[in-house]
Design a protein around this motif. Structure first.
Motif, PDB file in Angstrom:
ATOM      1  N   LEU A  84      76.914 153.693  88.676  1.00  0.00           N
ATOM      2  CA  LEU A  84      78.255 153.106  88.736  1.00  0.00           C
ATOM      3  C   LEU A  84      78.898 153.228  90.118  1.00  0.00           C
ATOM      4  N   SER A  85      78.678 154.349  90.788  1.00  0.00           N
ATOM      5  CA  SER A  85      79.366 154.597  92.058  1.00  0.00           C
ATOM      6  C   SER A  85      78.583 154.106  93.265  1.00  0.00           C
ATOM      7  N   THR A  86      77.259 154.000  93.128  1.00  0.00           N
ATOM      8  CA  THR A  86      76.428 153.724  94.301  1.00  0.00           C
ATOM      9  C   THR A  86      75.568 152.479  94.145  1.00  0.00           C
TER      10      THR A  86
ATOM     11  N   GLU B 292      86.213 155.668  84.327  1.00  0.00           N
ATOM     12  CA  GLU B 292      87.058 154.873  85.214  1.00  0.00           C
ATOM     13  C   GLU B 292      86.244 153.826  85.966  1.00  0.00           C
ATOM     14  N   LEU B 293      85.082 154.212  86.468  1.00  0.00           N
ATOM     15  CA  LEU B 293      84.235 153.262  87.181  1.00  0.00           C
ATOM     16  C   LEU B 293      83.733 152.155  86.256  1.00  0.00           C
ATOM     17  N   PHE B 294      83.378 152.523  85.046  1.00  0.00           N
ATOM     18  CA  PHE B 294      82.887 151.538  84.075  1.00  0.00           C
ATOM     19  C   PHE B 294      83.970 150.510  83.758  1.00  0.00           C
ATOM     20  N   VAL B 295      85.195 150.980  83.494  1.00  0.00           N
ATOM     21  CA  VAL B 295      86.300 150.065  83.197  1.00  0.00           C
ATOM     22  C   VAL B 295      86.561 149.148  84.385  1.00  0.00           C
TER      23      VAL B 295
ATOM     24  N   ILE C  33      83.739 146.445  84.625  1.00  0.00           N
ATOM     25  CA  ILE C  33      83.863 145.477  83.540  1.00  0.00           C
ATOM     26  C   ILE C  33      85.056 144.553  83.773  1.00  0.00           C
ATOM     27  N   SER C  34      86.187 145.127  84.184  1.00  0.00           N
ATOM     28  CA  SER C  34      87.382 144.308  84.382  1.00  0.00           C
ATOM     29  C   SER C  34      87.175 143.311  85.518  1.00  0.00           C
ATOM     30  N   ARG C  35      86.449 143.717  86.551  1.00  0.00           N
ATOM     31  CA  ARG C  35      86.188 142.799  87.666  1.00  0.00           C
ATOM     32  C   ARG C  35      85.270 141.660  87.234  1.00  0.00           C
ATOM     33  N   TRP C  36      84.213 141.994  86.530  1.00  0.00           N
ATOM     34  CA  TRP C  36      83.250 140.970  86.144  1.00  0.00           C
ATOM     35  C   TRP C  36      83.839 139.982  85.137  1.00  0.00           C
TER      36      TRP C  36
ATOM     37  N   SER D  20      92.191 147.642  85.113  1.00  0.00           N
ATOM     38  CA  SER D  20      91.394 148.319  86.120  1.00  0.00           C
ATOM     39  C   SER D  20      92.095 149.570  86.622  1.00  0.00           C
ATOM     40  N   PHE D  21      91.305 150.597  86.922  1.00  0.00           N
ATOM     41  CA  PHE D  21      91.836 151.800  87.533  1.00  0.00           C
ATOM     42  C   PHE D  21      91.980 151.619  89.043  1.00  0.00           C
ATOM     43  N   PHE D  22      91.446 150.527  89.575  1.00  0.00           N
ATOM     44  CA  PHE D  22      91.444 150.314  91.014  1.00  0.00           C
ATOM     45  C   PHE D  22      92.190 149.024  91.323  1.00  0.00           C
ATOM     46  N   THR D  23      93.498 149.107  91.390  1.00  0.00           N
ATOM     47  CA  THR D  23      94.340 147.938  91.533  1.00  0.00           C
ATOM     48  C   THR D  23      94.285 147.392  92.951  1.00  0.00           C
TER      49      THR D  23
END
Length: 309
Positions: A23-25, A228-231, A234-237, A249-252
Motif C-alpha cells: 500500500l505504501s510503496t 488509511e492507505l487502503f481507503v 480506493i477513494s482515488r480509483w 479519503s484520509f489524504f485530502t
C-alpha cells in the motif's frame, strides 16, 4: 491454545507489514509510472528522480522554508519525527532543515553526552541533514525528573533562530503538550517554544507540534496506517473517475492546503533510512527493548503535525 498465541501475533504482524509495503510503496511506485511524465518519457528536468510522497494535504505545505526540528535528546529525531523529517528534507521541497537538540542525552552519566552527541550527527547524515545544521546544547540536563525553564528555552531559541523578518519562511516543529508519553523534557520544549512564539509573535513564524498518540495507537505497528492507505487508494480509483462530490479519503487534496494539520506517511524506503539512522547512528541506544519499538511504533511510519495559531 495459549502456546499458539505468539505464533498468531507473528502472523498478524507479518501480514500487516507485507500489506503496508504494497500500500505504501508498491502501488505508489507503479502508479507513478503512469502519472509522472518524466518517468514515462525518461526525460528529466531536475537532477533528482521523482520521489513518491504520501502526505495530507498534497502537495506538502512546507516548502522553500527554513525548518527547525526542536528535540530534547539525541535519537528523538528518529524515534518520533523521522516520517516528517525525511519528507520535509527531500530536495524537491526546497527546505533547509536544521536540528536543535536541547541536551546531550547524559542522564546515565555525563561521559555519555559526547558519545550521544556524535551519534546524533551520524544519524543526521543518514537522514540527509548536514552536520552544520545540527545544534546540540549542553546547558539542559537530560532526565525523566527534570523540567526545563520555559524562559531559558525561549531565550535559547531567540539566539539560535533569531527574531525578525527572515528572507525565507521559518517553521518550528516540536512536541505537543503531552510530549509523547508525558516526558517532562519534551513538555518543557513545547512550553518554551510556545513562549518563544508568543513573545516574538511579530516575527511571523509558524509552529507545528507532533500529536502524541494513545498507547494502542502508538504500538499499532502498520495496522492503522494500512486502513488509511487502503481507503485513500480506493477513494482515488473509484471516485476520481466519477463525478460524485464525496470525500472519504484520509489524504485530502486542495489547491490551498489547510496548514492547520499535516499527516506524513513513510514508505519502505523512508522506513529503511529511519532504521539505519537509529540502529547504526544511535548504536549506544540499541538495547533490547529498542528493537521492539522499531517493530511496533507507529511514529516510524506516521506523523501528525498540528499548527498552533
Amino acid at each position: 491454545m495459549i502456546h499458539r498465541i505468539p505464533s498468531y501475533i507473528l502472523k498478524v504482524l507479518t501480514t500487516s507489514f507485507v500489506a503496508w509495503i504494497i500500500l505504501s510503496t508498491a502501488i505508489p511506485q507503479i502508479m507513478s509510472k503512469y502519472s509522472e511524465q518524466e518517468i514515462q518519457t525518461n526525460v528529466y528536468k531536475k537532477a533528482t528522480y521523482p520521489y513518491n510522497s504520501i502526505t495530507s494535504p498534497t502537495p506538502l505545505p512546507i516548502q522553500n522554508s527554513t525548518v527547525y526540528f526542536i528535540i530534547g535528546h539525541p535519537d528523538d529525531e528518529v524515534m518520533f519525527f523521522s516520517p516528517s523529517l525525511v519528507e520535509i528534507a527531500k530536495p524537491k521541497n526546497g527546505n533547509d532543515v536544521k536540528l536543535v537538540c536541547f541536551s546531550t542525552g547524559d542522564s546515565v552519566h555525563e561521559s555519555m553526552g559526547r558519545i550521544r552527541s556524535e551519534e546524533l550527527r551520524q544519524s543526521a547524515r543518514i537522514l540527509g541533514i548536514d552536520s552544520d545544521n545540527v545544534t546540540i546544547l549542553d546547558t539542559f540536563k537530560d532526565g525523566m525528573n527534570v523540567t526545563w525553564d520555559s524562559n531559558e528555552i525561549r531565550d535559547t531559541l531567540k539566539d539560535i533562530v533569531g527574531v525578525g523578518k527572515s528572507q525565507r519562511p521559518v517553521v518550528l516543529i516540536t512536541f505537543d503538550e503531552n510530549g509523547v508519553s508525558y516526558h517532562p523534557n519534551h513538555i518543557s520544549l513545547y512550553l518554551g517554544t510556545v513562549n518563544f512564539i508568543k513573545t516574538y509573535k511579530n516575527s511571523d513564524y509558524k509552529l507545528f507540534v507532533l500529536k502524541s498518540l494513545t498507547f494502542w495507537e502508538k504500538y499499532s505497528f502498520t495496522l492503522l496506517t494500512n486502513v488509511e492507505l487502503f481507503v485513500d487508494h480506493i477513494s482515488r480509483w473509484i471516485f476520481n473517475n466519477i463525478e460524485i462530490d464525496i470525500n472519504i479519503s484520509f489524504f485530502t487534496k486542495s489547491d490551498i492546503p489547510n496548514l492547520s494539520s499535516i499527516k506524513f506517511y513513510s514508505d519502505l524506503n523512508m522506513l529503511s533510512v529511519s532504521y539505519a539512522a537509529m540502529c547504526y547512528g544511535h548504536y549506544s541506544q540499541m538495547v533490547w527493548f529498542r528493537y521492539g519499538w522499531l517493530v511496533l511504533s507507529r511514529y516510524l511510519t506516521f506523523n501528525h503535525l498540528i499548527q498552533l495559531n
